[in-house]
Design a protein around this motif. Structure first.
Motif, PDB file in Angstrom:
ATOM      1  N   ASP A  55      78.754  89.385  57.255  1.00 28.17           N
ATOM      2  CA  ASP A  55      77.287  89.415  57.343  1.00 28.17           C
ATOM      3  C   ASP A  55      76.586  88.985  56.048  1.00 28.17           C
ATOM      4  OD1 ASP A  55      77.441  90.282  59.966  1.00 28.17           O
ATOM      5  OD2 ASP A  55      77.375  92.400  59.398  1.00 28.17           O
ATOM      6  N   PRO A 100      75.323  86.014  53.530  1.00 35.57           N
ATOM      7  CA  PRO A 100      75.016  84.586  53.731  1.00 35.57           C
ATOM      8  C   PRO A 100      75.981  83.685  52.973  1.00 35.57           C
ATOM      9  CG  PRO A 100      73.463  85.568  52.198  1.00 35.57           C
ATOM     10  CD  PRO A 100      74.291  86.704  52.737  1.00 35.57           C
ATOM     11  N   ARG A 101      76.172  82.494  53.480  1.00 34.57           N
ATOM     12  CA  ARG A 101      77.039  81.520  52.836  1.00 34.57           C
ATOM     13  C   ARG A 101      76.270  80.808  51.718  1.00 34.57           C
ATOM     14  NH1 ARG A 101      81.533  80.430  56.435  1.00 34.57           N
ATOM     15  NH2 ARG A 101      81.151  81.456  58.436  1.00 34.57           N
ATOM     16  N   ASP A 103      75.505  74.388  60.110  1.00 35.55           N
ATOM     17  CA  ASP A 103      74.855  75.698  60.161  1.00 35.55           C
ATOM     18  C   ASP A 103      75.844  76.706  60.751  1.00 35.55           C
ATOM     19  OD1 ASP A 103      73.138  77.788  60.165  1.00 35.55           O
ATOM     20  OD2 ASP A 103      71.871  77.046  61.804  1.00 35.55           O
ATOM     21  N   LEU A 104      76.619  77.333  59.848  1.00 30.00           N
ATOM     22  CA  LEU A 104      77.652  78.266  60.302  1.00 30.00           C
ATOM     23  C   LEU A 104      77.157  79.704  60.370  1.00 30.00           C
ATOM     24  CD1 LEU A 104      80.690  76.877  58.273  1.00 30.00           C
ATOM     25  CD2 LEU A 104      79.929  76.258  60.578  1.00 30.00           C
ATOM     26  N   GLY A 105      75.992  79.971  59.807  1.00 27.97           N
ATOM     27  CA  GLY A 105      75.487  81.332  59.814  1.00 27.97           C
ATOM     28  C   GLY A 105      76.221  82.212  58.816  1.00 27.97           C
ATOM     29  N   PRO A 106      75.955  83.523  58.821  1.00 27.24           N
ATOM     30  CA  PRO A 106      76.638  84.446  57.896  1.00 27.24           C
ATOM     31  C   PRO A 106      78.136  84.504  58.177  1.00 27.24           C
ATOM     32  CG  PRO A 106      74.674  85.455  58.865  1.00 27.24           C
ATOM     33  CD  PRO A 106      74.933  84.190  59.632  1.00 27.24           C
ATOM     34  N   GLY A 147      81.566  85.739  59.325  1.00 27.52           N
ATOM     35  CA  GLY A 147      81.990  86.601  60.428  1.00 27.52           C
ATOM     36  C   GLY A 147      83.172  87.470  60.072  1.00 27.52           C
TER      37      GLY A 147
END
Length: 677
Positions: A644, A646-647, A653-656, A658
């Protein structure tokens, strides 16, 4: 007219103007001789023993007959210097002395009586010689002339595992083949990024006269990636044919010419006035860094009008910097005549003042060398750098560009930022085999911004309508309105950043030099060192100049600079095969680092890593460098990927994150060749 001057035997007759005067016959020296005054009509006086020297005078015929000396006729000297004649010996005053001299056969100077007169000579130390005297001793140059300096540098660098294998906690992206093609990556295990680049820098200085100079510096090839032959790139759209051999290629469009400096200087009675685009460097370079080191890539330039003068051995500089012109006519494709600003409200203005003590001129460097190597005294340099930056507003242009029907919107900014940088240096060489250098730079950036967003401000719940924040009287009459948007959100931000850098160097004989470098840079609570966040969050982070190098991997590549961190860097360097003209050096560094604010790291943990770097260098005087550098980074938990969070940097756009991923080992091997002139 009989003319005779009493002179010591070590002096000789002045050279005849036509070059065929007779050679003098030396007379025995006596203790009764007295140097003549440097004037044609000077009269010798009695010496300390009370004995009278020969006094040539037109009305003293008896003295002339007693000496039985024929007058020597000298042609007038070209520079009106006094005419000199060899004085006859006191023991044989009647013996005729001739003075013969040729332009190519000077008699050797006689210093046999130097020890007897040395006690009467006042020796002046070099430190006490004023600038005017040093200027007279300095050979004059023939003007105008051009002084050229610069370098050619080529580098090859292998970066292995610089993405740390986490999928987004490093500024360095993984190799493209690990993610493309998307359905079946070409090489999911790839980890090496190898690049070779080249730079040619020329820095000619045009000396127009002794007081007028024009400085220029340009990179003809600005760190371009090597690969200049595009003839066989058949599948790249728009590539030229085989008969059009252009410098460029599939690597992209390199910058063939980058002008870094172009400014003029004039030395006047009130100081040195300079104007134009120039490098900006101060102290160790954590705030202002000119990027002049062997491995630098950037460099800070500033458009400036400055006046520099000296007072009490201190240098004083006052400057106005054109920090940002805002929107100009040519930048928007509306080139109507010469470029001009479209508004005075969206420009950024900066004032800079510096007071420091450090050698600038040749005379300053000679005095410092005299103190270090002759009197063996420690030398203290340093000073204070302050600047103030101000911006009232910003003009926002949409994708359609300049439109006179719907002009760009002016957003009130209200930026007032002040920087203060204190730098100190101590140099001491108590003996030939002893050397100490201590250097410290402390930096603080403070200020306030009324509006850090792109939204309109100037709303006061107690007022109807909006407040004109560009008007100073309106702002003062409505405090708080210009830092509040239409929804009542506060848009202001206080800025408080700190930075510190310490460097040391110790040499106590033998081949070994060692030292300890350390420093810190403040940070905020935004993850990933504030990158990708709003301007307000990024302002919590102090960022050193990227040309201030500590290592090869962590701060230089993985993070990009020193920010939100404290570090310690012990090092040792050995010099061997030193012949005076060439030498070998081997240096080993260890860098341990920890975040000041753990919340600002990718994972939320404080410890960043431990890095070991080594460098083997061959140097031929100061004109050639060949180096092989290697480094390995052991990353710690602060660089890990956490669920959770952030990258930092990633493809798509891979999101936070996982899942949690521990960072992997990173290492590098680099080579450098550099020719300086």
């Amino acid at each position: 007219m009989i003319l005779a001057l009493a002179l010591p035997s070590s002096l000789v007759a002045q050279e005849d103007a036509e070059g065929d005067a007779p050679v003098p016959t030396e007379a025995p020296a006596t203790d009764d001789t007295q140097p003549a005054e440097e004037s044609e009509d000077a009269q010798p006086t009695a010496d300390d023993d009370g004995e009278q020297d020969a006094e040539p005078a037109e009305d003293d015929a008896s003295a002339a007959e007693e000496q039985e000396q024929e007058p020597v006729e000298q042609p007038p000297a070209e520079d009106d210097a006094p005419e000199l004649v060899q004085q006859p010996s006191a023991d044989d005053a009647t013996e005729e002395t001739t003075t013969e001299e040729t332009g190519d056969d000077w008699p050797e100077d006689d210093f046999s009586d130097f020890d007897e007169i040395a006690e009467d000579i006042d020796f002046v130390p070099a430190a006490a010689i004023d600038d005017a005297m040093l200027d007279r001793l300095t050979p004059l140059a023939s003007f105008p002339y051009v002084e050229v300096s610069g370098h050619l540098r080529t580098r090859s660098r292998a970066r292995v595992g610089f993405d740390l294998g986490t999928g987004g906690t490093s500024a360095v992206l993984p190799p493209l083949e690990t993610v493309s093609p998307s359905d079946a990556p070409a090489n999911p295990e790839a980890s090496n990024l190898w690049t070779t680049d080249l730079r040619l820098r020329l820095a000619p200085t045009f000396h127009i006269s002794e007081t007028l100079r024009v400085h220029t510096e340009a990179d003809l090839l600005d760190t371009i990636a090597l690969g200049a032959d595009p003839r066989h790139s058949y599948f790249v759209e728009g590539m030229p044919g085989a008969d059009a051999r252009l410098l460029g290629g599939y690597n992209g469009a390199p910058s063939l010419l980058t002008v870094r400096q172009a400014y003029g200087e004039v030395d006047a009675f009130f100081g040195t006035l300079s104007a134009g685009r120039m490098l900006n460097h101060w102290g160790l370079g954590i705030l202002a860094n000119g990027g002049q080191c062997d491995d630098c890539d950037f460099g800070d330039v500033v458009d400036r009008v400055a006046l520099r003068t000296s007072f009490w051995n201190f240098n004083i500089l006052a400057a106005y910097d054109f920090a940002g012109a805002g929107l100009t006519s040519d930048s928007l494709g509306f080139a109507h005549g010469t470029p001009h600003e479209l508004s005075r409200l969206d420009g950024t203005h900066q004032w800079t003042a510096q007071v420091w003590r450090a050698p600038i001129s040749r005379a300053d460097r000679e005095r410092q060398a005299h103190a270090l190597y002759t009197t063996r005294r420690p030398v203290f340099n340093g000073g204070l750098y302050v600047s103030g930056r101000h911006n009232r507003g910003q003009a926002n242009v949409d994708e359609s560009g300049l439109n006179t029907v719907a002009p760009p919107e002016l957003t009130y900014r209200g930026l007032d930022i002040y920087s203060a940088d204190l730098w100190g240096q101590m140099l001491w060489e108590p003996a030939d085999d002893r050397r100490i250098r201590l250097e410290l730079e402390a930096l603080g950036i403070f200020g306030n911004i009324d509006n850090t967003t792109s939204a309109a401000v100037g709303f006061d719940p107690d007022q109807t309508g909006s407040v004109n924040c560009f008007d100073e009287a309106s702002r003062e009459a409505n405090p708080g309105a210009c830092s509040t948007d239409a929804d009542g959100n506060v848009t202001s931000k206080s800025v408080s950043q700190f930075g510190l850098a310490l460097e040391s160097e110790f040499y106590f004989g033998g081949p070994i030099t060692f030292g300890l470098n350390a420093g810190l840079a403040s940070g905020g609570e935004s993850p990933n060192w504030g990158y990708g966040e709003s301007a307000a969050n990024q302002l919590d982070f102090m960022r050193f100049s990227p040309d201030y190098h500590l290592d090869l991997i962590l701060f230089r590549e993985v993070i990009g600079t020193v920010t939100n961190a404290t570090y310690a860097n012990p090092y040792v360097m050995a010099t061997f095969l030193d012949s005076g003209l060439q030498r070998m050096e081997f240096q080993l560094d260890a860098i341990a680092s920890r975040a000041l604010n753990a919340a600002g790291t990718p994972s939320g943990e404080p410890w960043l890593g431990l890095e070991f770097d080594a460098s083997l260098r061959y140097l031929a005087t100061d004109t050639f460098l060949a180096a092989i550098d290697a480094g390995v980074l052991f990353p710690f938990a602060g660089l890990a990927a956490e669920v959770d969070r952030p990258r930092f940097n990633h493809y798509g756009d891979l999101g936070p994150f996982g899942e949690s991923v521990d960072p992997g080992l990173a290492w590098t091997l680099q080579g450098r060749l550099m020719w300086k002139f």
